[in-house]
Design a protein around this motif. Structure first.
Motif, short mmCIF file in Angstrom:
data_model
loop_
_atom_site.label_atom_id
_atom_site.label_comp_id
_atom_site.label_asym_id
_atom_site.label_seq_id
_atom_site.Cartn_x
_atom_site.Cartn_y
_atom_site.Cartn_z
N MET A 51 0.84 -1.19 0.00
CA MET A 51 0.00 0.00 0.00
C MET A 51 0.88 1.25 0.00
O MET A 51 1.91 1.29 0.66
N GLN A 52 0.50 2.22 -0.78
CA GLN A 52 1.19 3.51 -0.81
C GLN A 52 1.20 4.10 0.60
O GLN A 52 0.18 4.10 1.27
N ARG A 53 2.33 4.61 1.04
CA ARG A 53 2.45 5.10 2.41
C ARG A 53 1.59 6.34 2.67
O ARG A 53 0.96 6.46 3.71
N ILE A 54 1.60 7.29 1.77
CA ILE A 54 0.83 8.53 1.96
C ILE A 54 -0.17 8.64 0.82
O ILE A 54 0.21 8.65 -0.35
N THR A 55 -1.44 8.74 1.17
CA THR A 55 -2.50 8.83 0.17
C THR A 55 -3.30 10.11 0.38
O THR A 55 -3.92 10.29 1.43
N PRO A 56 -3.32 11.01 -0.61
CA PRO A 56 -4.16 12.21 -0.49
C PRO A 56 -5.64 11.82 -0.40
O PRO A 56 -6.10 10.91 -1.09
N PHE A 57 -6.36 12.52 0.43
CA PHE A 57 -7.75 12.22 0.75
C PHE A 57 -8.57 13.48 0.50
O PHE A 57 -8.31 14.52 1.11
N PHE A 58 -9.53 13.42 -0.40
CA PHE A 58 -10.36 14.57 -0.76
C PHE A 58 -11.69 14.50 -0.03
O PHE A 58 -12.38 13.48 -0.11
N TRP A 59 -12.11 15.57 0.60
CA TRP A 59 -13.40 15.64 1.28
C TRP A 59 -14.37 16.42 0.39
O TRP A 59 -14.19 17.61 0.15
N PHE A 60 -15.40 15.74 -0.08
CA PHE A 60 -16.46 16.37 -0.86
C PHE A 60 -17.74 16.38 -0.03
O PHE A 60 -17.89 15.58 0.89
N ASN A 61 -18.66 17.25 -0.38
CA ASN A 61 -19.97 17.24 0.25
C ASN A 61 -20.66 15.94 -0.14
O ASN A 61 -20.86 15.06 0.69
N ASP A 62 -21.01 15.80 -1.42
CA ASP A 62 -21.68 14.59 -1.91
C ASP A 62 -21.31 14.31 -3.36
O ASP A 62 -22.05 13.65 -4.07
N GLN A 63 -20.15 14.81 -3.81
CA GLN A 63 -19.77 14.71 -5.21
C GLN A 63 -18.59 13.78 -5.46
O GLN A 63 -17.98 13.82 -6.53
N ALA A 64 -18.23 12.95 -4.52
CA ALA A 64 -17.03 12.12 -4.64
C ALA A 64 -17.05 11.27 -5.92
O ALA A 64 -16.08 11.27 -6.68
N GLU A 65 -18.13 10.57 -6.16
CA GLU A 65 -18.20 9.68 -7.31
C GLU A 65 -18.10 10.47 -8.62
O GLU A 65 -17.37 10.09 -9.54
N GLU A 66 -18.81 11.57 -8.70
CA GLU A 66 -18.77 12.42 -9.89
C GLU A 66 -17.37 12.98 -10.11
O GLU A 66 -16.84 12.96 -11.23
N ALA A 67 -16.74 13.49 -9.06
CA ALA A 67 -15.40 14.07 -9.17
C ALA A 67 -14.38 13.01 -9.59
O ALA A 67 -13.53 13.27 -10.46
N VAL A 68 -14.47 11.84 -9.01
CA VAL A 68 -13.53 10.76 -9.36
C VAL A 68 -13.69 10.40 -10.83
O VAL A 68 -12.70 10.19 -11.54
N GLY A 69 -14.91 10.32 -11.32
CA GLY A 69 -15.13 10.04 -12.74
C GLY A 69 -14.52 11.12 -13.62
O GLY A 69 -13.90 10.84 -14.65
N PHE A 70 -14.66 12.37 -13.20
CA PHE A 70 -14.09 13.50 -13.94
C PHE A 70 -12.57 13.40 -13.97
O PHE A 70 -11.95 13.45 -15.03
N TYR A 71 -11.95 13.23 -12.81
CA TYR A 71 -10.49 13.19 -12.74
C TYR A 71 -9.90 11.99 -13.49
O TYR A 71 -8.91 12.13 -14.20
N THR A 72 -10.51 10.82 -13.34
CA THR A 72 -9.95 9.64 -14.01
C THR A 72 -10.12 9.72 -15.52
O THR A 72 -9.39 9.04 -16.25
N SER A 73 -11.03 10.55 -16.01
CA SER A 73 -11.19 10.71 -17.46
C SER A 73 -10.10 11.61 -18.05
O SER A 73 -9.88 11.62 -19.26
N ILE A 74 -9.40 12.35 -17.21
CA ILE A 74 -8.41 13.33 -17.67
C ILE A 74 -7.00 12.76 -17.72
O ILE A 74 -6.23 13.06 -18.63
#
Length: 166
Positions: free
Chosen positions: A5-28
């Motif tokens: 496992m990667q030692r340090i993993t950035p963690f993003f706090w969204f209100n309720d958009q985590a799935e949408e944001a992840v789809g956006f970022y992984t498409s880029i």
């Protein structure tokens, strides 16, 4: 054999958009994927104020780097105090990431290669040539490159090189 496992993993706090944001970022980004998703149980929903069964976390990779996104509610917002730097080898890469990440973002939060995307996350789209241009052996050229950069939103490698060259 389990992968480490990667030692340090950035963690993003969204209100309720985590799935949408992840789809956006992984498409880029290349070499990106969506991993394990967890959902709020009855117990965690009660504690968090989220709905039972709603997505709690989404693990994902951007260009091979691990991240996690959380739907944690409206308690915290992203700020420019933390940004993600994208090191780009060419103007084509700068253009690609800039255009994709600024779509729907805050146009007032764009300067010197910095931008804020539609979710409020701050990014720096930076050519790998920038450190040399800004702190090379020619002090006057470096000052001119800094001055040119200060007038840019998306960084233009050719214009920065011209400024540094005089």
């Amino acid at each position: 054999m389990a992968s480490k496992m990667q030692r340090i993993t950035p963690f993003f706090w969204f209100n309720d958009q985590a799935e949408e944001a992840v789809g956006f970022y992984t498409s880029i980004f290349p070499n990106s994927s969506i991993g394990r998703t967890s959902r709020y149980t009855a117990e965690s929903a009660r504690v968090s104020g989220q709905k039972e069964g709603a997505i709690m976390t989404v693990a994902f990779k951007l260009d091979g780097q691990d991240f996690v996104a959380l739907n944690g509610g409206p308690h915290f917002k992203f700020t420019e105090a933390l940004s993600l730097v994208i090191n780009c080898d060419s103007q084509d890469e700068v253009d690609h990431y800039w255009e994709r990440l600024t779509a729907g973002g805050d146009p007032k939060a764009q300067q010197c290669g910095w931008l804020k995307d539609r979710y409020g996350v701050s990014w720096q789209v930076v050519p790998t040539a920038l450190p040399e241009l800004l702190s090379g052996p020619d002090a006057a050229g470096s000052r001119r490159a800094v001055e040119a950069m200060m007038g840019m939103k998306k960084l233009d490698i050719a214009a920065l090189r011209r400024a540094a060259g005089g």
